[in-house]
Design a protein around this motif. Structure first.
Motif, short mmCIF file in Angstrom:
data_model
loop_
_atom_site.label_atom_id
_atom_site.label_comp_id
_atom_site.label_asym_id
_atom_site.label_seq_id
_atom_site.Cartn_x
_atom_site.Cartn_y
_atom_site.Cartn_z
N TYR A 163 2.49 -7.01 3.60
CA TYR A 163 1.61 -5.86 3.80
C TYR A 163 1.45 -5.51 5.28
O TYR A 163 0.54 -4.76 5.65
N VAL A 173 -6.21 -4.57 -2.72
CA VAL A 173 -5.10 -4.41 -3.65
C VAL A 173 -5.45 -5.12 -4.95
O VAL A 173 -6.32 -5.99 -4.98
N GLU A 176 -2.27 -7.44 -9.69
CA GLU A 176 -0.98 -7.00 -10.24
C GLU A 176 -0.07 -6.51 -9.12
O GLU A 176 1.13 -6.80 -9.10
N GLU A 177 -0.64 -5.75 -8.17
CA GLU A 177 0.14 -5.30 -7.02
C GLU A 177 0.63 -6.49 -6.19
O GLU A 177 1.78 -6.51 -5.73
N SER A 181 4.62 -7.50 -5.29
CA SER A 181 4.84 -7.08 -3.90
C SER A 181 6.16 -7.54 -3.31
O SER A 181 6.53 -7.11 -2.22
#
Length: 236
Positions: A163, A173, A176-177, A181
């Motif tokens: 990120y 976030v 699930e993200e 990722s």
């Protein structure tokens, strides 16, 4: 000289370098143990009147840890405020020298030279960087984003924050993200949220988790030398 520190990392740096110099510190300043300084509220809600009553020669702050309106109020009370910006390891070394030597009038402490030497002695990472997600909070999930001190330390150790290109420094976030990722590792520090073996890794099934000392990852001060020794093996 009388100093008030509004930043836990800098409180430790000053107290270790010159015991007795600190007249005041925040409620979150937990190191070194047994610190004998007046408590003046939190990093985000310091008691300006209480700080002014201590008549410090210098107030030490940080552009991320402390709020601009509070710093303006301290200046309005006639106090000298030194504001640091620390988003990389190099900045940490530069700003620590500025605080301790230029701001507090101390001789450069040996621990600062030792910390610089410890990081300079680390071998360059071999191979491509390992992509990782670095949660710092849960409920809601928050992660390290762009332009952070901890992210710079990780990059020096061969770990790429997935990120790091996010427009926010500490984005929210979903889990699930996070799991989608592309991270091959999840780094779970024990502060500000206290991730443990029983609280955190289970949210990332199939993904290796590195539980690390949050102070070694996020504090800039006497812990830096230990961080250079401990973090490389903790992240394997």
């Amino acid at each position: 000289m009388r100093v008030v520190s509004l930043v836990p990392s800098l409180t430790e740096a000053v107290a270790v370098s010159a015991p007795g110099l600190l007249a005041g510190a925040t409620d979150w300043c937990t190191r070194p143990a047994g610190l004998a300084a007046a408590r003046i509220g939190g990093t985000k809600n310091p008691d300006v009147a209480a700080i002014a009553a201590l008549a410090p020669d210098l107030v030490i702050a940080n552009e991320e840890e402390n709020r601009a309106p509070d710093l303006d109020a301290l200046r309005g009370a006639g106090l000298d405020v030194l504001v640091t910006e620390i988003r990389t390891l190099d900045q940490a070394f530069t700003e620590l020298h500025r605080v301790l030597v230029d701001g507090c009038g101390l001789a450069r402490p040996r621990w600062l030279d030792e910390a610089e030497a410890a990081w300079a002695a680390l071998p360059a990472p071999s191979g491509p960087p390992r992509p990782a997600a670095v949660p710092i909070w849960r409920r809601p999930w928050m992660v390290l984003g762009r332009d952070t001190f901890a992210g710079d330390l990780l990059a020096r150790l061969g770990v790429r924050n997935v990120y790091a290109g996010h427009p926010e420094r500490y984005p929210r976030v979903t889990v699930e993200e996070l799991n989608a990722s592309g991270a091959e590792l999840v780094v779970l520090p024990d502060e500000p949220y206290r991730f443990t073996a029983a609280d955190g890794p289970e949210a990332f099934p199939g993904l290796p988790a590195a539980l690390v000392d949050g102070r070694l990852l996020t504090w800039y001060g006497p812990s830096l030398a230990e961080a250079a020794r401990v973090l490389p093996s903790a992240l394997r």
